[in-house]
Design a protein around this motif. Structure first.
Motif, mmCIF file in Angstrom:
data_model
loop_
_atom_site.group_PDB
_atom_site.id
_atom_site.type_symbol
_atom_site.label_atom_id
_atom_site.label_comp_id
_atom_site.label_asym_id
_atom_site.label_seq_id
_atom_site.Cartn_x
_atom_site.Cartn_y
_atom_site.Cartn_z
ATOM 1 N N GLY A 48 0.851 -1.189 0.000
ATOM 2 C CA GLY A 48 0.000 0.000 0.000
ATOM 3 C C GLY A 48 0.881 1.231 0.000
ATOM 4 N N CYS A 49 1.863 1.245 -0.891
ATOM 5 C CA CYS A 49 2.946 2.242 -0.842
ATOM 6 C C CYS A 49 2.580 3.603 -1.408
ATOM 7 N N GLY A 50 1.432 3.730 -2.093
ATOM 8 C CA GLY A 50 1.109 5.003 -2.729
ATOM 9 C C GLY A 50 2.180 5.380 -3.729
ATOM 10 N N ASP A 51 2.684 6.604 -3.643
ATOM 11 C CA ASP A 51 3.699 7.042 -4.610
ATOM 12 C C ASP A 51 5.116 6.647 -4.204
ATOM 13 N N GLU A 65 17.411 -2.531 -0.566
ATOM 14 C CA GLU A 65 16.427 -3.145 -1.469
ATOM 15 C C GLU A 65 15.010 -2.761 -1.043
ATOM 16 N N ILE A 66 14.287 -2.084 -1.916
ATOM 17 C CA ILE A 66 12.918 -1.662 -1.596
ATOM 18 C C ILE A 66 11.950 -2.172 -2.655
ATOM 19 N N LEU A 67 10.737 -2.443 -2.216
ATOM 20 C CA LEU A 67 9.680 -2.868 -3.144
ATOM 21 C C LEU A 67 8.357 -2.287 -2.664
ATOM 22 N N GLY A 68 7.626 -1.667 -3.575
ATOM 23 C CA GLY A 68 6.326 -1.100 -3.248
ATOM 24 C C GLY A 68 5.215 -1.830 -3.973
ATOM 25 N N ILE A 69 4.122 -2.072 -3.258
ATOM 26 C CA ILE A 69 2.943 -2.740 -3.818
ATOM 27 C C ILE A 69 1.744 -1.827 -3.613
ATOM 28 N N ASP A 70 0.972 -1.610 -4.663
ATOM 29 C CA ASP A 70 -0.281 -0.862 -4.524
ATOM 30 C C ASP A 70 -1.109 -1.074 -5.780
ATOM 31 N N GLY A 71 -2.340 -0.549 -5.757
ATOM 32 C CA GLY A 71 -3.277 -0.783 -6.851
ATOM 33 C C GLY A 71 -2.875 -0.115 -8.153
ATOM 34 N N SER A 72 -3.533 -0.516 -9.205
ATOM 35 C CA SER A 72 -3.255 0.043 -10.534
ATOM 36 C C SER A 72 -3.709 1.497 -10.633
ATOM 37 N N TYR A 73 -4.438 1.982 -9.608
ATOM 38 C CA TYR A 73 -4.854 3.383 -9.593
ATOM 39 C C TYR A 73 -3.657 4.317 -9.360
ATOM 40 N N VAL A 74 -2.524 3.782 -8.901
ATOM 41 C CA VAL A 74 -1.328 4.608 -8.741
ATOM 42 C C VAL A 74 -0.743 4.892 -10.124
ATOM 43 N N ASN A 75 -0.652 6.165 -10.463
ATOM 44 C CA ASN A 75 -0.052 6.569 -11.737
ATOM 45 C C ASN A 75 1.469 6.441 -11.610
ATOM 46 N N GLU A 76 2.049 5.528 -12.366
ATOM 47 C CA GLU A 76 3.473 5.254 -12.237
ATOM 48 C C GLU A 76 4.332 6.468 -12.582
ATOM 49 N N LYS A 77 3.783 7.412 -13.308
ATOM 50 C CA LYS A 77 4.525 8.633 -13.629
ATOM 51 C C LYS A 77 4.773 9.471 -12.369
ATOM 52 N N ASN A 78 3.940 9.267 -11.361
ATOM 53 C CA ASN A 78 4.062 10.058 -10.131
ATOM 54 C C ASN A 78 4.873 9.366 -9.039
ATOM 55 N N LEU A 79 5.394 8.178 -9.319
ATOM 56 C CA LEU A 79 6.198 7.474 -8.324
ATOM 57 C C LEU A 79 7.473 8.255 -8.012
#
Length: 260
Positions: A48-51, A65-79
């Motif tokens: 549930g990492c959001g951006d 080492e980091i990994l973020g998981i969240d829904g497809s509603y997260v716009n990857e351009k804003n990560l």
């Protein structure tokens, strides 16, 4: 299920994540050093990492080492983390990753999932590692699409059923820190797998004074939320303090200090 996905996209817009970003970043800058001082971490997952704001702060403090998981509603351009460190996933479904992490975190996420997903969500978190940093909104905390607000003991009991003990360490270190958003100060807990705790004497010596055996004692309300509910503090006024004129700023600060 398709309508549920559309509903998520409606709630979790770019504006939603932008609104949260500064509170998250500032809170993370205060909390991450407190945690890493006690728990060494090379591998971290945020469910549930959001951006990716929290992940970025952990990385800044040396987590490799980091990994973020969240829904497809997260716009990857804003990560704010590399796209390769993000996996879109429907959090209402069981999450299975064939890997273990030093710290598994999920902050202010569980309240956004239906109550019928609570058990499988906790299963997902505990399948990923022995140390979990967790927070979720309490009843009447209110927020965007909060559909399962529960007291802290509700979640502690679920982790306890899976052999995890509650460590109430972080809250005691940040409770009065005005740089930390009240929902983290109020809700954040560590859960550690019992066997892992017993087999790690260094960890045990650090945390043994913070072990909570009675989950009901975990449920509490932060003064900031209490005063907001009484109408003594306007959280939006407090958030917008940096953007306002000097005279209005003095007025807002005086109001907040009177409330406390």
């Amino acid at each position: 299920m398709q309508s549920s996905k559309r509903q998520m996209q409606h709630f979790y817009t770019e504006d939603f994540f932008k609104e949260l970003q500064e509170d998250s970043r500032q809170s993370a800058e205060e909390i991450v050093p407190v945690l890493l001082e006690m728990i060494p971490c090379n591998k971290l997952i945020d469910v549930g990492c959001g951006d990716g704001t929290w992940l970025k702060v952990f990385q800044k403090h040396g987590v490799k080492e980091i990994l973020g998981i969240d829904g497809s509603y997260v716009n990857e351009k804003n990560l704010v983390i590399p796209k390769d460190n993000f996996i879109p996933f429907d959090l209402t479904k069981p999450l299975k990753i064939d890997k273990q992490f030093d710290i598994v975190m999920s902050l202010e996420v569980a309240e956004h999932l239906p109550a019928e997903c609570a058990e499988s969500f906790v299963d997902s978190l505990t399948s990923l590692g022995s140390v979990i940093l967790f927070s979720a909104a309490i009843p009447e905390q209110t927020g965007e699409n909060h559909i399962n607000e529960q007291w802290q003991e509700y979640w502690a009991e679920k982790f306890q059923k899976r052999g995890y003990i509650a460590i109430d360490y972080v809250r005691q270190k940040i409770w009065s820190n005005k740089k930390v958003a009240f929902w983290y100060s109020q809700n954040i807990l560590i859960f550690i797998q019992q066997q892992h705790f017993e087999n790690n004497p260094v960890m045990k010596s650090k945390f043994e004074d913070y072990v909570v055996t009675d989950p009901s004692s975990l449920s509490m309300v932060h003064p900031m939320l209490y005063l907001m509910k009484l109408g003594k503090i306007d959280w939006l006024e407090k958030k917008n303090l940096k953007k306002t004129s000097p005279l209005h700023k003095i007025s807002i600060i005086s109001k907040i200090l009177r409330a406390f």
